[in-house]
Enzyme design. Sequence first.
Site, mmCIF file in Angstrom:
data_model
loop_
_atom_site.group_PDB
_atom_site.id
_atom_site.type_symbol
_atom_site.label_atom_id
_atom_site.label_comp_id
_atom_site.label_asym_id
_atom_site.label_seq_id
_atom_site.Cartn_x
_atom_site.Cartn_y
_atom_site.Cartn_z
ATOM 1 N N GLU A 1 44.524 -161.352 -1.277
ATOM 2 C CA GLU A 1 45.020 -160.594 -1.527
ATOM 3 C C GLU A 1 46.632 -160.598 -0.756
ATOM 4 O OE1 GLU A 1 47.317 -156.374 -1.753
ATOM 5 O OE2 GLU A 1 45.107 -155.871 -2.119
ATOM 6 N N HIS A 2 46.375 -160.628 0.468
ATOM 7 C CA HIS A 2 47.467 -159.998 1.746
ATOM 8 C C HIS A 2 48.124 -161.495 2.039
ATOM 9 C CE1 HIS A 2 47.704 -156.032 3.315
ATOM 10 N NE2 HIS A 2 46.839 -156.170 3.427
ATOM 11 N N GLU B 1 45.986 -151.184 9.029
ATOM 12 C CA GLU B 1 45.636 -150.850 7.278
ATOM 13 C C GLU B 1 44.016 -150.434 6.888
ATOM 14 O OE1 GLU B 1 45.552 -151.688 2.459
ATOM 15 O OE2 GLU B 1 46.203 -153.142 3.757
#
Length: 455
Positions: A72-73, A149
Amino acid sequence: MPMRCTRLIPLLCLLVAPLAAHANPFEHKLANGLNVIVKEDRRAPTAVHMVWYRVGSIDEKNGLTGVAHLLEHMMFKGTPNVGPGEFNRRVAAAGGRDNAFTNRDYTAYFQQTPKAQLEEMMRLEADRMRHLTLDPKEFAQEIKVVMEERRMRTDDQPPALLYEQMNAVAFQASPYRAPVIGWMNDLENMSVEDARDWYDRWYVPNNAYVVVVGDVDHDEVFRLAEQYYGPLEPRALPLRKPQEEPKQLGIRRLTVKAPAELPVLLMAYKAPVIRDVERDVDPYALEMLGAILDGHDAARFPQRLVKELRVAVNAGSGYDSTARGPSLFFLQGSPSEGRTVAELEAAFRAEIARIQKDGVGADELARARAQLVAAEIYKLDSMFAQAMEIGQLEAVGIPYRANERLIEKLQAVSAADVQAAARKYLDDDSLTVAVLDPQPLPKTPRPRSGAVPRH
């Protein structure tokens, strides 16, 4: 915090969507398998464009946890036509906003822009659906961002760490045992080839669907979809084998030690999800049970455990009836000063036993239902919420057109249904109990790596 109450999201969200927009969605399937769903809403000259991929952490294997979220990143790192970071810049220049999110069951990308920019959004999304660059240097930078994160949102957040460890104990066969963001060791050993393989296997039009809600004409949206998504070639998808969770045969307990101010108690019971909208009863009853326990200030947990007995500083419940895999019905809280986790567990058990023995009152049931609707109605009077409603239901295998029937089934829940569900599922043989044992807080915070998570 992972343990926010998810009782009726997305299910109870459906209660108010018809109030937000009365138009029925239109649907068109492209020859390559991509489904396009359009809901016209003329209240503002904007449009929400979402691309949903039917792939999430549930599809990962041991050693590759976190790859769905990592990819996704990487989807923002460019194609031969759009450079790294340029996607976000173009959306912003168009007067819009965009982001993405990875779930256990799906990965989704969205933009909300003035309606005149919808074509540009579709062109950008179609481009990266099959032409992602996946540059090794960009990967090397982004994997550091994802690891930071994880540190910020899990390792440095004791309640999140407790929730993660609880899932790892509660589930044995289900991929839900692994965190969406992945185990740190898997992230440390992940390669750009892992991301590329994931992209090639799952990011194909026949494993995706597009949802558009806003001031649009459905025929024009279908024409644009044919123009931009239509040329993309489908591919055979990997075979998904069932990974059913074996029956739990007794209570499981774990303790997590981490720096924190207060202890936390999590009690998680195995619970069903909606598989047959018409025939299922128990998931709807469990949704209502959660609302009775923790749906408003006068609900049982805040009223009895926090205000009357003062055994807890906070006490709540959580349950999601819609998922591709199994679900859990949570009880969560922190004991008051001078009270223990054991006392709080006993208080939780006593409240559950009362419902199992005596049931719930009709007025209590009606109040919980009314409070739930009132709490959600204003949140869902938006185009984005309507698009989320459609996308989330489709992601877990529930046709979005079943939303009205879901509402009817929920409203038909009786007090006897709630009592029966409490007796059937809130049982020690299916229970996992997790306790956060607070350790002294560090005198100085952990230094950050400098990598800032994108979202």
